[in-house]
Write a protein that holds these residues in place. Structure first.
Motif, PDB file in Angstrom:
ATOM      1  N   LYS A  54       6.452 -12.546   1.178  1.00 23.87           N
ATOM      2  CA  LYS A  54       7.583 -12.876   2.128  1.00 23.87           C
ATOM      3  C   LYS A  54       8.401 -11.774   2.128  1.00 23.87           C
ATOM      4  O   LYS A  54       8.088 -10.706   1.382  1.00 23.87           O
ATOM      5  CB  LYS A  54       8.214 -14.223   1.853  1.00 23.87           C
ATOM      6  CG  LYS A  54       7.550 -15.300   1.343  1.00 23.87           C
ATOM      7  CD  LYS A  54       7.714 -16.408   2.410  1.00 23.87           C
ATOM      8  CE  LYS A  54       6.445 -17.470   1.932  1.00 23.87           C
ATOM      9  NZ  LYS A  54       5.182 -16.967   2.172  1.00 23.87           N
ATOM     10  N   PHE A  55       9.199 -11.735   2.839  1.00 25.86           N
ATOM     11  CA  PHE A  55      10.327 -10.671   2.557  1.00 25.86           C
ATOM     12  C   PHE A  55      11.725 -11.286   2.222  1.00 25.86           C
ATOM     13  O   PHE A  55      12.181 -12.422   2.533  1.00 25.86           O
ATOM     14  CB  PHE A  55      10.518 -10.013   4.169  1.00 25.86           C
ATOM     15  CG  PHE A  55       9.351  -9.249   4.740  1.00 25.86           C
ATOM     16  CD1 PHE A  55       9.010  -7.924   4.157  1.00 25.86           C
ATOM     17  CD2 PHE A  55       8.415  -9.995   5.224  1.00 25.86           C
ATOM     18  CE1 PHE A  55       7.903  -7.398   4.482  1.00 25.86           C
ATOM     19  CE2 PHE A  55       7.409  -9.370   5.605  1.00 25.86           C
ATOM     20  CZ  PHE A  55       7.240  -8.079   5.340  1.00 25.86           C
ATOM     21  N   CYS A  56      12.312 -10.418   1.178  1.00 24.78           N
ATOM     22  CA  CYS A  56      13.507 -10.867   0.382  1.00 24.78           C
ATOM     23  C   CYS A  56      14.770 -11.208   1.519  1.00 24.78           C
ATOM     24  O   CYS A  56      14.936 -10.362   2.585  1.00 24.78           O
ATOM     25  CB  CYS A  56      14.360  -9.707  -0.408  1.00 24.78           C
ATOM     26  SG  CYS A  56      15.535 -10.013  -1.362  1.00 24.78           S
ATOM     27  N   GLY A  60      15.458  -7.515   2.334  1.00 25.69           N
ATOM     28  CA  GLY A  60      14.385  -7.325   3.321  1.00 25.69           C
ATOM     29  C   GLY A  60      13.270  -6.558   2.648  1.00 25.69           C
ATOM     30  O   GLY A  60      11.868  -6.292   3.391  1.00 25.69           O
ATOM     31  N   ASN A  61      13.401  -6.506   1.454  1.00 20.83           N
ATOM     32  CA  ASN A  61      12.057  -5.909   0.477  1.00 20.83           C
ATOM     33  C   ASN A  61      10.983  -6.615   0.540  1.00 20.83           C
ATOM     34  O   ASN A  61      11.323  -8.102   0.746  1.00 20.83           O
ATOM     35  CB  ASN A  61      12.539  -5.407  -0.690  1.00 20.83           C
ATOM     36  CG  ASN A  61      11.475  -4.819  -1.539  1.00 20.83           C
ATOM     37  OD1 ASN A  61      10.727  -4.263  -1.008  1.00 20.83           O
ATOM     38  ND2 ASN A  61      11.621  -4.628  -2.833  1.00 20.83           N
ATOM     39  N   VAL A  62       9.693  -6.393   0.244  1.00 22.19           N
ATOM     40  CA  VAL A  62       8.775  -7.459  -0.019  1.00 22.19           C
ATOM     41  C   VAL A  62       9.108  -8.383  -1.085  1.00 22.19           C
ATOM     42  O   VAL A  62       9.416  -7.768  -2.203  1.00 22.19           O
ATOM     43  CB  VAL A  62       7.207  -6.826  -0.053  1.00 22.19           C
ATOM     44  CG1 VAL A  62       6.843  -6.158   1.226  1.00 22.19           C
ATOM     45  CG2 VAL A  62       7.202  -5.899  -1.346  1.00 22.19           C
ATOM     46  N   CYS A  68      13.484 -10.709  -3.589  1.00 18.26           N
ATOM     47  CA  CYS A  68      12.501  -9.675  -4.199  1.00 18.26           C
ATOM     48  C   CYS A  68      13.126  -9.384  -5.753  1.00 18.26           C
ATOM     49  O   CYS A  68      13.879  -9.958  -6.147  1.00 18.26           O
ATOM     50  CB  CYS A  68      12.585  -8.343  -3.440  1.00 18.26           C
ATOM     51  SG  CYS A  68      14.193  -7.505  -3.939  1.00 18.26           S
ATOM     52  N   SER A  87       9.634  -0.823   2.481  1.00 24.02           N
ATOM     53  CA  SER A  87       9.251  -1.483   0.992  1.00 24.02           C
ATOM     54  C   SER A  87       8.782  -0.468   0.454  1.00 24.02           C
ATOM     55  O   SER A  87       8.965  -0.264  -0.920  1.00 24.02           O
ATOM     56  CB  SER A  87       8.682  -2.545   1.302  1.00 24.02           C
ATOM     57  OG  SER A  87       9.405  -3.785   1.548  1.00 24.02           O
ATOM     58  N   GLY A 107      13.389  -1.775   7.772  1.00 24.12           N
ATOM     59  CA  GLY A 107      12.256  -1.930   8.536  1.00 24.12           C
ATOM     60  C   GLY A 107      11.994  -0.827   9.473  1.00 24.12           C
ATOM     61  O   GLY A 107      11.258  -1.245  10.530  1.00 24.12           O
TER      62      GLY A 107
ATOM     63  N   THR B  33       2.733  -5.756   7.766  1.00 18.59           N
ATOM     64  CA  THR B  33       3.531  -5.821   8.736  1.00 18.59           C
ATOM     65  C   THR B  33       2.624  -6.210  10.127  1.00 18.59           C
ATOM     66  O   THR B  33       3.389  -6.452  11.098  1.00 18.59           O
ATOM     67  CB  THR B  33       4.432  -4.486   9.179  1.00 18.59           C
ATOM     68  OG1 THR B  33       3.246  -3.205   9.286  1.00 18.59           O
ATOM     69  CG2 THR B  33       5.279  -4.128   7.764  1.00 18.59           C
TER      70      THR B  33
END
Lengths: 200, 200
Positions: A54-56, A60-62, A68, A87, A107, B33
């Motif tokens: 998922k994304f934090c 927004g990090n993996v 994350c 990421s 992103g 992605t």
């Protein structure tokens, strides 16, 4: 050209970045001859990435969960936010072990040619994080190329409106281990303008 | 370095031939992605290759059923057998549309360093095919490198025992579209010794 399933696999492999038709063929035929357990491991890894990554929700990090690894680590300085494009940039900076703050993953970078404007990036989320008390510095670590510089310039303009916020950009200059002779003019120019006093 | 499943996928990708750590990382993050349907297609292609691709019971080429496309095609000349190392060599020769005979895939070349001797190759199967009536020519099309030449030499010695069998080797010489200036000495030497009279 090949029997159905082999050609199908070669076609799929050829869609991966950096894998040309010849490499796709080489990998495809390699997979024909490996232990089936190797293919199972690759399939499992692909499925897990698809299903579990998922994304934090903060940066927004993996991430495997809500947060994350970095955002879930209370020892990391929440007053320092390093803004990166992807990421993989987080991973690159983590490898240096120089940075103890948090990240914000945009992103991507502003690139009108690819139809990516500021609205496609996680900029609103960044502003929301900065608006909360406690953030003292934002380090802009977008790529040192056209798109990355444009994104950094755009962000500088937005971030100016926050009083008491320090905005910094990663240093440009000669890569360590490189040859001065082979540095391009822009890099060498940056190395000059960014020169630092040496402690005697 | 990365969150579990991402690192796992990068590790698996890094095991593929010609995919280094950087490429594996690039492909891994790319797959994070993409549309999940793209991953499904890749997974399906991998599973199909694992489950559906067999090897031709006659020639050893990749096949979907008992026989490969070539051996299943009655119009192909069964008196002419082209011996190659791998299935991908079959595909390369098929692309030339020059050859209307059948193939025999050895499954590699003699390479003592890699522990591959004649017994690891499908040589017994080749001799069995040649012992049947009707085979008039065997074309040795192993790679023009050390292992391929050694394999061809080994096969020539075995095939000498068959009377009335013509054994040929693919021509060595200058690659079409190449520069004479840049040809290595061995290739240029072969091009000389293999020169042909020109029809006036």
């Amino acid at each position: 050209m090949y029997e159905g399933p082999v050609q199908e696999l070669i076609d799929e492999l050829g869609r991966l970045p950096g894998v040309g038709p010849k490499s796709a063929q080489r990998i495809g035929f390699h997979l024909l001859t490996v232990d089936p357990a190797d293919i199972d491991r690759l399939v499992t890894a692909l499925r897990r990435v698809k299903d579990e990554v998922k994304f934090c929700t903060v940066c927004g990090n993996v991430a495997e969960g809500e947060l994350c690894k970095v955002c879930g680590d209370q020892r990391r300085d929440a007053g320092l936010i390093c803004v990166v494009e992807e990421s993989k940039d987080v991973a690159a900076i983590e490898r240096t072990r120089e940075f103890r703050g948090r990240y914000h993953v945009l992103g991507g970078a502003i690139s009108p040619i690819d139809g990516i404007g500021p609205d496609q990036l996680r900029i609103a989320e960044l502003l929301k994080r900065i608006a909360e008390p406690g953030v003292s510095e934002v380090i802009l670590a977008t790529d040192p190329n056209l798109e990355g510089e444009a994104t950094a310039t755009y962000l500088v303009r937005l971030l100016r409106t926050f009083p008491d916020l320090t905005v910094t950009r990663l240093a440009s200059g000669l890569p360590v281990g490189g040859d001065l002779e082979y540095a391009d003019e822009v890099t060498l120019g940056r190395a000059f303008s960014g020169r630092r006093a040496v402690d005697a």
